[in-house]
Design a protein around this motif. Structure first.
Motif, PDB file in Angstrom:
ATOM      1  N   ARG A   1       2.890  10.348  -9.586  1.00  0.00           N
ATOM      2  CA  ARG A   1       2.135  10.586 -10.817  1.00  0.00           C
ATOM      3  C   ARG A   1       1.311  11.867 -10.719  1.00  0.00           C
ATOM      4  N   ALA A   2       0.742  12.119  -9.527  1.00  0.00           N
ATOM      5  CA  ALA A   2      -0.045  13.343  -9.330  1.00  0.00           C
ATOM      6  C   ALA A   2       0.825  14.577  -9.457  1.00  0.00           C
TER       7      ALA A   2
ATOM      8  N   SER B   1       1.699  14.986 -13.076  1.00  0.00           N
ATOM      9  CA  SER B   1       0.536  15.479 -13.816  1.00  0.00           C
ATOM     10  C   SER B   1       0.310  16.965 -13.549  1.00  0.00           C
TER      11      SER B   1
ATOM     12  N   GLY C   1       3.729   5.894  -5.540  1.00  0.00           N
ATOM     13  CA  GLY C   1       3.640   5.966  -7.008  1.00  0.00           C
ATOM     14  C   GLY C   1       2.528   6.889  -7.451  1.00  0.00           C
ATOM     15  N   SER C   2       1.403   6.796  -6.748  1.00  0.00           N
ATOM     16  CA  SER C   2       0.277   7.671  -7.079  1.00  0.00           C
ATOM     17  C   SER C   2       0.629   9.127  -6.834  1.00  0.00           C
TER      18      SER C   2
ATOM     19  N   GLY D   1       2.417   1.690  -3.417  1.00  0.00           N
ATOM     20  CA  GLY D   1       1.401   2.180  -4.353  1.00  0.00           C
ATOM     21  C   GLY D   1       1.064   3.625  -4.111  1.00  0.00           C
ATOM     22  N   GLY D   2       1.017   4.018  -2.827  1.00  0.00           N
ATOM     23  CA  GLY D   2       0.717   5.409  -2.515  1.00  0.00           C
ATOM     24  C   GLY D   2       1.774   6.350  -3.008  1.00  0.00           C
TER      25      GLY D   2
ATOM     26  N   ARG E   1       0.821  -1.206   0.000  1.00  0.00           N
ATOM     27  CA  ARG E   1       0.000   0.000   0.000  1.00  0.00           C
ATOM     28  C   ARG E   1       0.858   1.260   0.000  1.00  0.00           C
TER      29      ARG E   1
END
Length: 206
Positions: A19-20, A23, A15-16, A12-13, A9
């Motif tokens: 990406r944010a 972006s 990585g998110s 994954g957090g 978790r």
């Protein structure tokens, strides 16, 4: 080796989040690019407006050279009329070439040869345009104001518009507003009424 669920978790957090951030950076860069393009387009539009104003001035000068009106103040001999007209047309030709200083001298010759003649008020107006073209707005203001001394001149509304533009160029907003309002009140049938209203709206004077 296996990662525990908490580690998965966590990974994954992160990585998110990356990406944010990426972006968000891409959006900011795209917005900056669009803003830069808008600024470049605005510069191009201003340059086009200046070019169009110069072209309109040249067209008015050419129309002036073809336009004649009944003699009003003094009677001139045929030879005097031809001489004054020749001087006037020559001065306009020089103005159209944007040789403003030389054109001023030629318009002065028209005024000296026939100070109350058929083309005197027009010569006086175009003297103002010459100084306006040179960026000498205070002198241009003086010359445009002199146009009003000619009775029954057809250049009064032209001169009134340029009086407002001179004040605007000099940064004297209150005087510019007063000048554009005067154009609306004293020259209500002028072709420049819409222009004056637009200027007043921009200046917050109406």
């Amino acid at each position: 080796m296996h990662l525990c669920s908490n580690e998965l978790r966590s990974t994954g957090g992160e990585g998110s989040f990356d990406r944010a951030v990426e972006s968000s950076y891409d959006r900011e860069r795209a917005m900056a690019d669009r803003l830069r393009q808008v600024e470049e387009d605005a510069v191009d539009m201003r340059q086009q407006i200046v070019a169009l104003r110069d072209e309109i001035g040249s067209l008015r000068a050419r129309l002036d050279s073809l336009h004649t009106r009944p003699l009003r103040r003094v009677k001139m001999s045929r030879g005097q009329k031809e001489d004054a007209l020749s001087l006037y047309q020559n001065a306009l030709a020089i103005y159209n070439q944007k040789q403003y200083e030389q054109a001023v001298a030629q318009f002065d010759r028209v005024l000296a040869a026939a100070p109350y003649g058929e083309w005197a008020d027009n010569a006086q107006y175009w003297k103002g345009e010459c100084y306006y073209g040179l960026g000498q707005f205070r002198q241009a203001l003086t010359e445009f104001t002199k146009v009003f001394a000619f009775s029954k001149t057809e250049k009064a509304d032209d001169a009134q518009l340029k009086v407002g533009r001179c004040y605007l160029s000099l940064g004297e907003q209150d005087q510019a507003i007063a000048a554009f309002r005067k154009l609306l009140s004293e020259f209500s049938e002028s072709e420049y009424v819409a222009v004056a209203r637009k200027e007043l709206k921009y200046l917050g004077g109406q």
